[in-house]
Design a protein around this motif. Sequence first.
Motif, PDB file in Angstrom:
ATOM      1  N   ILE A  26       8.184 -20.423  40.055  1.00  0.00           N
ATOM      2  CA  ILE A  26       7.764 -19.271  39.482  1.00  0.00           C
ATOM      3  C   ILE A  26       8.865 -18.289  39.775  1.00  0.00           C
ATOM      4  CG2 ILE A  26       6.103 -17.280  39.249  1.00  0.00           C
ATOM      5  CD1 ILE A  26       5.190 -19.777  37.637  1.00  0.00           C
ATOM      6  N   TYR A  27       9.151 -17.990  41.162  1.00  0.00           N
ATOM      7  CA  TYR A  27       9.857 -17.083  41.388  1.00  0.00           C
ATOM      8  C   TYR A  27      11.610 -17.391  40.814  1.00  0.00           C
ATOM      9  CZ  TYR A  27      12.831 -14.281  44.730  1.00  0.00           C
ATOM     10  OH  TYR A  27      13.814 -13.250  45.294  1.00  0.00           O
ATOM     11  N   ASP A  45      10.519  -8.123  39.541  1.00  0.00           N
ATOM     12  CA  ASP A  45      10.608  -7.706  41.052  1.00  0.00           C
ATOM     13  C   ASP A  45       9.653  -6.856  41.491  1.00  0.00           C
ATOM     14  OD1 ASP A  45      11.807  -7.767  43.334  1.00  0.00           O
ATOM     15  OD2 ASP A  45      13.528  -6.422  42.833  1.00  0.00           O
ATOM     16  N   GLY A  46       8.529  -6.973  41.209  1.00  0.00           N
ATOM     17  CA  GLY A  46       7.399  -6.166  41.462  1.00  0.00           C
ATOM     18  C   GLY A  46       6.898  -6.136  42.700  1.00  0.00           C
ATOM     19  N   PHE A  47       5.969  -5.425  43.248  1.00  0.00           N
ATOM     20  CA  PHE A  47       5.342  -5.403  44.775  1.00  0.00           C
ATOM     21  C   PHE A  47       4.935  -6.898  45.114  1.00  0.00           C
ATOM     22  CE2 PHE A  47       1.889  -5.023  47.546  1.00  0.00           C
ATOM     23  CZ  PHE A  47       2.626  -4.307  48.831  1.00  0.00           C
ATOM     24  N   GLY A  48       5.319  -7.325  46.058  1.00  0.00           N
ATOM     25  CA  GLY A  48       4.935  -8.540  46.693  1.00  0.00           C
ATOM     26  C   GLY A  48       5.588  -9.749  46.041  1.00  0.00           C
ATOM     27  N   PHE A  49       6.298  -9.711  44.635  1.00  0.00           N
ATOM     28  CA  PHE A  49       6.871 -10.776  44.189  1.00  0.00           C
ATOM     29  C   PHE A  49       7.859 -11.707  44.918  1.00  0.00           C
ATOM     30  CE2 PHE A  49       9.335 -13.247  40.798  1.00  0.00           C
ATOM     31  CZ  PHE A  49       7.981 -13.892  40.249  1.00  0.00           C
ATOM     32  N   GLY A  50       8.688 -10.847  45.558  1.00  0.00           N
ATOM     33  CA  GLY A  50       9.661 -11.575  46.410  1.00  0.00           C
ATOM     34  C   GLY A  50       9.195 -12.436  47.356  1.00  0.00           C
TER      35      GLY A  50
END
Length: 212
Positions: A26-27, A45-50
């Motif tokens: 997914i990443y 590149d939203g909050f927590g996605f990284g």
Amino acid sequence: MSTGSEKGRIEYIELLRFVLAFAVVIYHYYFWAPHFGAIHAAPVDGFGFGYLLFAVEAFFAVSGFVIILSAENRTPLSFLIARFARLGPTLLVASSVAIGLYLLLGSDPRLDHVIRRYCVGVLVAPLVRFDGLDPSLWSLKYELRFYLLVFVCMCLTNVERHALKIAVLMLAFDTVHFAAAYFLPGTTGSSFGFLDGYAAYFAMGILLYVRY
């Protein structure tokens, strides 16, 4: 002999490995693919996605536990055969699909380059040193290197009995190698040895096995 509850716990661990691998997919698809122009969309590149990126390290840690556990009551040869029997069919299918797409889409004009990397993936063992057709196979290189390390340890000693020592030695070797690569002139700090800085995660899994 494993009890039913032990088998159940291992099945949950295998499910965890699948979830971690899927998180990496997914990443890569929603973050790296747009960056490289593979898909025409804005990278997510939203909050927590990284944090999904750290699923790779978590997968290595779980592998440290699972692979040592799978070595129990096995000969070194049967361990190695079991590992390759598990990876071989999957890599054959995945590499065949990948080379078909490469040839169909003309992604790489060098046919010899495509065929060589296809053979590397299908034969499995060369992935320890060389790149496969799909760049996403990079992490498999370290999985295979860990398999090889466990195989060598099985040839020399009882890995279940000396798992703690193996974990400590892995950490010590990579620490010394990194220090030498970083401080000696003419070398680079990016070289961490056999497992390239990922030894700590595999060792963490081995330590979990010691407590299992």
